[in-house]
Design a protein around this motif. Structure first.
Motif, PDB file in Angstrom:
ATOM      1  N   TYR A 185       0.823  -1.210   0.000  1.00 49.74           N
ATOM      2  CA  TYR A 185       0.000   0.000   0.000  1.00 49.74           C
ATOM      3  C   TYR A 185       0.859   1.264   0.000  1.00 49.74           C
ATOM      4  O   TYR A 185       0.539   2.249   0.664  1.00 49.74           O
ATOM      5  N   THR A 186       1.939   1.215  -0.739  1.00 48.82           N
ATOM      6  CA  THR A 186       2.789   2.395  -0.934  1.00 48.82           C
ATOM      7  C   THR A 186       2.838   2.732  -2.419  1.00 48.82           C
ATOM      8  O   THR A 186       2.551   1.884  -3.277  1.00 48.82           O
ATOM      9  N   VAL A 187       3.219   3.963  -2.723  1.00 48.46           N
ATOM     10  CA  VAL A 187       3.336   4.370  -4.131  1.00 48.46           C
ATOM     11  C   VAL A 187       4.416   3.581  -4.839  1.00 48.46           C
ATOM     12  O   VAL A 187       4.368   3.396  -6.064  1.00 48.46           O
ATOM     13  N   PHE A 188       5.421   3.094  -4.082  1.00 49.91           N
ATOM     14  CA  PHE A 188       6.521   2.347  -4.685  1.00 49.91           C
ATOM     15  C   PHE A 188       6.031   1.042  -5.307  1.00 49.91           C
ATOM     16  O   PHE A 188       6.535   0.604  -6.339  1.00 49.91           O
ATOM     17  N   LYS A 189       5.069   0.418  -4.681  1.00 59.42           N
ATOM     18  CA  LYS A 189       4.514  -0.844  -5.195  1.00 59.42           C
ATOM     19  C   LYS A 189       3.386  -0.589  -6.185  1.00 59.42           C
ATOM     20  O   LYS A 189       3.330  -1.208  -7.255  1.00 59.42           O
ATOM     21  N   LEU A 190       2.476   0.310  -5.849  1.00 57.39           N
ATOM     22  CA  LEU A 190       1.282   0.513  -6.666  1.00 57.39           C
ATOM     23  C   LEU A 190       1.600   1.120  -8.028  1.00 57.39           C
ATOM     24  O   LEU A 190       0.845   0.933  -8.984  1.00 57.39           O
ATOM     25  N   LYS A 197      -1.799  -2.094 -15.676  1.00 57.87           N
ATOM     26  CA  LYS A 197      -2.668  -3.271 -15.711  1.00 57.87           C
ATOM     27  C   LYS A 197      -3.967  -2.975 -16.443  1.00 57.87           C
ATOM     28  O   LYS A 197      -4.554  -1.910 -16.262  1.00 57.87           O
ATOM     29  N   VAL A 198      -4.419  -3.927 -17.232  1.00 60.30           N
ATOM     30  CA  VAL A 198      -5.652  -3.728 -18.000  1.00 60.30           C
ATOM     31  C   VAL A 198      -6.872  -3.810 -17.093  1.00 60.30           C
ATOM     32  O   VAL A 198      -7.773  -2.977 -17.160  1.00 60.30           O
ATOM     33  N   THR A 199      -6.884  -4.801 -16.228  1.00 66.73           N
ATOM     34  CA  THR A 199      -8.048  -5.019 -15.362  1.00 66.73           C
ATOM     35  C   THR A 199      -7.700  -4.688 -13.919  1.00 66.73           C
ATOM     36  O   THR A 199      -6.755  -5.245 -13.354  1.00 66.73           O
ATOM     37  N   LEU A 200      -8.461  -3.775 -13.344  1.00 67.67           N
ATOM     38  CA  LEU A 200      -8.295  -3.410 -11.940  1.00 67.67           C
ATOM     39  C   LEU A 200      -9.659  -3.478 -11.261  1.00 67.67           C
ATOM     40  O   LEU A 200     -10.620  -2.884 -11.745  1.00 67.67           O
ATOM     41  N   ASP A 201      -9.732  -4.210 -10.150  1.00 67.26           N
ATOM     42  CA  ASP A 201     -11.006  -4.236  -9.437  1.00 67.26           C
ATOM     43  C   ASP A 201     -11.194  -2.907  -8.709  1.00 67.26           C
ATOM     44  O   ASP A 201     -10.239  -2.140  -8.503  1.00 67.26           O
ATOM     45  N   ASP A 202     -12.414  -2.627  -8.319  1.00 61.89           N
ATOM     46  CA  ASP A 202     -12.748  -1.324  -7.726  1.00 61.89           C
ATOM     47  C   ASP A 202     -11.955  -1.051  -6.447  1.00 61.89           C
ATOM     48  O   ASP A 202     -11.564   0.091  -6.183  1.00 61.89           O
ATOM     49  N   TYR A 203     -11.708  -2.093  -5.660  1.00 64.99           N
ATOM     50  CA  TYR A 203     -10.982  -1.922  -4.401  1.00 64.99           C
ATOM     51  C   TYR A 203      -9.549  -1.472  -4.664  1.00 64.99           C
ATOM     52  O   TYR A 203      -9.061  -0.514  -4.042  1.00 64.99           O
ATOM     53  N   LEU A 204      -8.855  -2.160  -5.599  1.00 68.99           N
ATOM     54  CA  LEU A 204      -7.479  -1.809  -5.918  1.00 68.99           C
ATOM     55  C   LEU A 204      -7.402  -0.426  -6.559  1.00 68.99           C
ATOM     56  O   LEU A 204      -6.515   0.370  -6.233  1.00 68.99           O
ATOM     57  N   LEU A 205      -8.346  -0.130  -7.445  1.00 68.74           N
ATOM     58  CA  LEU A 205      -8.358   1.181  -8.094  1.00 68.74           C
ATOM     59  C   LEU A 205      -8.547   2.295  -7.075  1.00 68.74           C
ATOM     60  O   LEU A 205      -7.906   3.360  -7.174  1.00 68.74           O
ATOM     61  N   MET A 206      -9.386   2.059  -6.076  1.00 71.81           N
ATOM     62  CA  MET A 206      -9.605   3.055  -5.036  1.00 71.81           C
ATOM     63  C   MET A 206      -8.295   3.356  -4.297  1.00 71.81           C
ATOM     64  O   MET A 206      -7.933   4.518  -4.086  1.00 71.81           O
ATOM     65  N   TRP A 207      -7.569   2.300  -3.941  1.00 69.37           N
ATOM     66  CA  TRP A 207      -6.301   2.492  -3.247  1.00 69.37           C
ATOM     67  C   TRP A 207      -5.253   3.124  -4.157  1.00 69.37           C
ATOM     68  O   TRP A 207      -4.412   3.914  -3.695  1.00 69.37           O
ATOM     69  N   MET A 208      -5.286   2.794  -5.434  1.00 69.39           N
ATOM     70  CA  MET A 208      -4.314   3.355  -6.369  1.00 69.39           C
ATOM     71  C   MET A 208      -4.525   4.854  -6.589  1.00 69.39           C
ATOM     72  O   MET A 208      -3.616   5.555  -7.010  1.00 69.39           O
ATOM     73  N   ILE A 209      -5.728   5.330  -6.324  1.00 66.90           N
ATOM     74  CA  ILE A 209      -6.007   6.772  -6.396  1.00 66.90           C
ATOM     75  C   ILE A 209      -5.727   7.429  -5.043  1.00 66.90           C
ATOM     76  O   ILE A 209      -5.118   8.501  -4.972  1.00 66.90           O
TER      77      ILE A 209
END
Length: 254
Positions: free
Chosen positions: A207-212, A218-230
């Motif tokens: 859950y850091t910018v270094f990993k995300l 990625k082509v497919t992102l679920d809503d949960y991951l996309l929320m964290w990526m924003i």
């Protein structure tokens, strides 16, 4: 504030390192695109990569271009101004230090975003002209392109806020470039090695910018991951901006 941003934007456009980075990144992107196309033409059993495929693959190595560009730009555009007296003149010009820092951060993040987008955009444009635009299964292509563009802007801004803090602390061009490069290298190695033995550390890394940043393409992102990526790059940008502004406002500028 408006005048400060205009002034910083002018200095960025005139910055030799920024211009050189744009030229190098553009030339490298064109060269890689043409070599890849020529190689695929000679390999008849391998289909030519279309625009969207190249766009996806370009993001796998884009982290390298972003970090290198931001670190070099921090040395020339930020830290060098301490040594030549520009920062001292700005601080005594009557403008509030907080406004100066925010203007510098905004323009610096914009410069980082431009550098971060050069490699994928040029590769995508060349591949589209040579091989076509392409399609994605179960995904609207335009949504995917705009999503990756938006996320790249967010992560470029987050990384810029981190590097700017180091540049403010170091206030020397060479030190800033060296220390920020070492920091990004060491932080990845640390999380990679320690995370294998301590699950909690791996969880933090996830859950850091270094990993995300690695997941932007990625082509497919679920809503949960996309929320964290924003959310993660936004909160990173805000936190490091506040700390950086605090350091700058209390820094003795010689």
């Amino acid at each position: 504030m408006n005048n400060l941003i205009k002034s910083e934007w002018y200095k960025l456009r005139m910055d030799r390192s920024f211009r050189m980075l744009i030229l190098v990144y553009s030339a490298l992107s064109l060269t890689i695109s043409i070599i890849q196309y020529c190689f695929e033409m000679n390999a008849s059993e391998k289909p030519q990569a279309i625009g969207v495929e190249v766009w996806m693959s370009a993001f796998s190595g884009n982290k390298f271009f972003l970090i290198i560009g931001l670190c070099i730009l921090a040395g020339s555009f930020i830290s060098s101004e301490y040594s030549i007296g520009v920062m001292k003149s700005m601080a005594s010009s009557g403008n509030r230090r907080g406004s100066i820092f925010r203007a510098k951060l905004f323009v610096y993040a914009l410069g980082g975003t431009i550098l971060a987008l050069l490699f994928p955009v040029i590769n995508f444009a060349v591949a589209t002209v040579l091989s076509g635009f392409g399609e994605l299964p179960n995904e609207v292509i335009y949504i995917y392109v705009f999503r990756t563009l938006g996320l790249t802007v967010l992560y470029a801004a987050a990384y810029a806020s981190i590097v700017l803090l180091f540049a403010t602390l170091m206030a020397e061009s060479g030190k800033t470039i060296a220390i920020t490069l070492v920091f990004f290298l060491v932080i990845e190695i640390f999380f990679s090695l320690v995370g294998q033995y301590i699950p909690f550390v791996q969880k933090i890394y996830d859950y850091t910018v270094f990993k995300l940043l690695n997941d932007v393409g990625k082509v497919t992102l679920d809503d949960y991951l996309l929320m964290w990526m924003i959310f993660i790059p936004v909160i990173t940008f805000v936190c490091f901006s506040i700390v950086g502004a605090w350091v700058y406002c209390r820094k003795e500028i010689k």
